[in-house]
Design an enzyme around this catalytic site. Structure first.
Site, short mmCIF file in Angstrom:
data_model
loop_
_atom_site.label_atom_id
_atom_site.label_comp_id
_atom_site.label_asym_id
_atom_site.label_seq_id
_atom_site.Cartn_x
_atom_site.Cartn_y
_atom_site.Cartn_z
N ARG A 67 1.22 -0.95 -0.18
CA ARG A 67 0.06 0.48 -0.03
C ARG A 67 0.99 1.38 0.06
O ARG A 67 0.60 2.03 -0.35
CB ARG A 67 -0.77 0.06 0.97
CG ARG A 67 -1.62 -0.84 1.20
CD ARG A 67 -2.96 -1.11 2.02
NE ARG A 67 -3.85 0.31 2.25
CZ ARG A 67 -4.22 0.58 3.58
NH1 ARG A 67 -3.95 0.05 4.84
NH2 ARG A 67 -4.80 2.10 3.52
N HIS A 115 -6.20 9.12 11.42
CA HIS A 115 -6.04 8.39 11.55
C HIS A 115 -4.70 8.09 11.28
O HIS A 115 -3.99 7.12 10.76
CB HIS A 115 -6.54 7.74 10.48
CG HIS A 115 -7.83 7.59 10.33
ND1 HIS A 115 -9.85 6.60 9.89
CD2 HIS A 115 -8.31 7.36 11.95
CE1 HIS A 115 -10.42 6.87 10.90
NE2 HIS A 115 -10.14 7.20 12.00
N GLY A 182 -16.64 10.99 0.18
CA GLY A 182 -15.63 10.02 -0.53
C GLY A 182 -15.56 8.95 1.54
O GLY A 182 -14.21 8.37 1.11
N THR A 183 -16.39 9.10 2.47
CA THR A 183 -16.40 8.32 3.16
C THR A 183 -17.62 8.07 4.02
O THR A 183 -18.74 8.39 3.31
CB THR A 183 -15.58 9.19 4.43
OG1 THR A 183 -16.00 8.61 5.43
CG2 THR A 183 -17.00 10.45 4.90
N SER A 184 -17.66 6.76 3.61
CA SER A 184 -18.26 5.76 4.32
C SER A 184 -18.97 6.32 6.07
O SER A 184 -20.19 5.58 5.92
CB SER A 184 -18.60 3.99 4.67
OG SER A 184 -17.32 4.22 5.51
P1 NAD Z 1 -14.45 3.06 2.92
O1 NAD Z 1 -13.89 2.88 2.66
O2 NAD Z 1 -14.95 3.55 4.66
O3 NAD Z 1 -15.48 3.96 1.95
C1 NAD Z 1 -14.96 4.61 0.87
C2 NAD Z 1 -16.29 5.98 0.49
O4 NAD Z 1 -16.12 6.18 -0.31
C3 NAD Z 1 -17.76 4.51 0.21
O5 NAD Z 1 -18.36 5.17 1.11
C4 NAD Z 1 -17.35 4.49 -1.36
O6 NAD Z 1 -18.27 4.35 -2.08
C5 NAD Z 1 -17.01 6.20 -1.24
N1 NAD Z 1 -16.20 6.43 -2.98
C6 NAD Z 1 -15.49 5.29 -3.52
N2 NAD Z 1 -15.22 6.10 -4.85
C7 NAD Z 1 -15.81 7.27 -4.56
C8 NAD Z 1 -14.86 8.70 -5.48
N3 NAD Z 1 -14.19 9.01 -6.02
N4 NAD Z 1 -15.17 9.91 -4.70
C9 NAD Z 1 -16.05 9.77 -3.82
N5 NAD Z 1 -16.00 8.77 -3.17
C10 NAD Z 1 -15.92 7.49 -3.42
O7 NAD Z 1 -13.33 4.93 3.18
P2 NAD Z 1 -14.01 5.50 4.76
O8 NAD Z 1 -14.76 6.00 5.35
O9 NAD Z 1 -12.08 6.74 5.00
O10 NAD Z 1 -13.41 4.91 6.14
C11 NAD Z 1 -12.06 4.48 6.65
C12 NAD Z 1 -10.64 3.76 6.68
O11 NAD Z 1 -9.99 4.43 5.81
C13 NAD Z 1 -10.19 4.93 7.49
O12 NAD Z 1 -9.89 4.51 8.43
C14 NAD Z 1 -8.79 5.07 6.39
O13 NAD Z 1 -7.91 5.22 7.40
C15 NAD Z 1 -8.93 3.65 5.67
N6 NAD Z 1 -8.33 4.55 4.26
C16 NAD Z 1 -7.63 4.74 3.92
C17 NAD Z 1 -7.24 5.65 2.29
C18 NAD Z 1 -6.10 6.36 2.41
O14 NAD Z 1 -5.68 6.99 3.51
N7 NAD Z 1 -6.23 6.94 1.03
C19 NAD Z 1 -7.20 4.10 1.93
C20 NAD Z 1 -8.13 3.06 2.29
C21 NAD Z 1 -8.71 2.79 3.87
#
Ligand code: NAD
Length: 240
Positions: A67, A115, A182-184
Site C-alpha cells: 500500500r 488516522h 468519499g467516506t462511508s
Molecule cells: P471507506 O473505505 O469506508 O469508504 C469509502 C467511501 O468512498 C464509500 O462510501 C464509497 O462509496 C466512496 N467512494 C468510492 N469511490 C469514490 C469516489 N471516486 N468519490 C467519492 N466517493 C467515493 O472509507 P473511509 O470512510 O475513509 O473509512 C475508513 C478507513 O479507511 C479510514 O480509517 C482510512 O484510514 C482508511 N483508508 C484510507 C485510505 C487512504 O488513505 N487513501 C485508503 C483506504 C482506507
C-alpha cells in the site's frame, strides 16, 4: 449539482471537509468499503489491528509495504486540488481519515490526519518517528533500539491522536458548511463530526456515489465522484 444551495454557499466563511478513502479512489488508491473496496477481499480484523500486528508483523508489513508503494507513487486528483484551491476564497480545514498525504501534496495547508499517516514510521518502543518514502528491504523493519517499527496509522481499537481530535471537534463545531467526501462514515469517532457541525447550524453536503449512514440527514447529497463534483463546488464558491 450545487445550484440549490449556491447563495448560502457563497455567503459562507468557514468550510470544513471531512474526507475518506473515496476522494483518493481516482488517484488509484483502493477504498476499504464500497464498490471494489479492499475489505471485500481481506479481513480487516486480520490486517488492521494491534493484535494482528504483534501476532504476525511480517505479514502486516507486507500488506502495508504494498500500500505504501502505491500511495507514494500516486498523485493528487482534481478533488484534492479543488479543495486546496478553495483556500484562496474561504477559510478551509480538512479533517481527513486518509493516511495517504495527498491533501498536503495538493497544497492544502490546514490538514488534520485523524488516522495518522502511512508515510510516517514510528517505533513500537522508543520515541523514533520519521517520514520515510523509501521501501524497506527486510520486513518487519527494525529500529536502532532493536524493536519493531510500525506505520504511524491508527488501527482498529486504538485511540485517535487526542490533540488532532480536539482540533477536529473545534473546527466541526464552528464551521458553516461541512462537506463529507468519499467516506462511508462507518468508522467512529470520525463519523460524529457531522453531528458537531449540525449543532452549529452548518449546511451538510455529502459527495459519494453511494448512500452513506448520514444520507438521510444531510442538506444535499451529490451522487458523483469527488474528482467530478469538487471542481464544480469550487466554481460555486468562486462566483462573487
Ligand atoms: P471507506 O473505505 O469506508 O469508504 C469509502 C467511501 O468512498 C464509500 O462510501 C464509497 O462509496 C466512496 N467512494 C468510492 N469511490 C469514490 C469516489 N471516486 N468519490 C467519492 N466517493 C467515493 O472509507 P473511509 O470512510 O475513509 O473509512 C475508513 C478507513 O479507511 C479510514 O480509517 C482510512 O484510514 C482508511 N483508508 C484510507 C485510505 C487512504 O488513505 N487513501 C485508503 C483506504 C482506507
Amino acid at each position: 449539482m450545487f445550484e440549490s444551495l449556491a447563495d448560502k454557499l457563497k455567503d459562507s466563511k468557514n468550510i470544513v471537509f471531512v474526507t475518506g478513502a473515496g476522494i483518493s479512489q481516482k488517484s488509484g488508491i483502493p477504498t476499504f468499503r464500497g464498490k471494489d473496496g479492499l475489505w471485500r477481499k481481506y479481513d480487516a480484523m486480520k490486517l488492521a489491528t494491534v493484535d494482528a500486528f504483534y501476532e504476525n508483523p511480517k505479514l502486516i508489513w507486507e500488506w502495508y509495504e504494498e500500500r505504501r508503494r502505491n500511495i507514494i507513487a500516486a498523485k493528487p486528483n482534481a478533488g484534492h486540488l479543488a479543495i486546496a484551491e478553495l483556500e484562496k476564497f474561504k477559510t478551509v480545514h480538512v479533517l481527513t481519515q486518509n493516511i495517504d498525504g495527498l491533501h498536503q501534496r495538493a497544497g492544502s495547508t490546514k490538514v488534520y490526519e485523524l488516522h495518522g499517516s502511512i508515510i510516517t514510521i514510528k517505533c513500537t518502543w522508543c520515541d523514533f518517528k520519521d517520514a520515510i518514502t523509501s521501501s524497506f528491504s527486510e520486513l518487519p523493519p527494525i529500529c536502532k533500539c532493536k524493536n519493531i517499527l510500525r506505520p504511524d496509522a491508527v488501527w482498529f481499537g486504538e485511540p485517535l491522536p487526542q490533540d488532532i481530535w480536539q482540533t477536529a471537534i473545534q473546527q466541526a463545531s464552528s464551521c458553516d458548511v461541512m462537506v463529507m467526501v468519499g467516506t462511508s462514515l462507518a468508522v467512529s469517532p470520525a463519523n460524529l463530526l457531522p453531528v458537531y457541525a449540525k449543532q452549529n447550524g452548518a449546511i451538510l453536503i455529502e459527495v459519494n456515489p453511494e448512500e452513506t449512514m448520514m444520507s438521510a440527514n444531510v442538506d444535499l447529497s451529490i451522487r458523483s465522484s469527488a474528482a467530478r463534483a469538487l471542481p464544480e463546488l469550487l466554481s460555486v464558491f468562486q462566483r462573487q
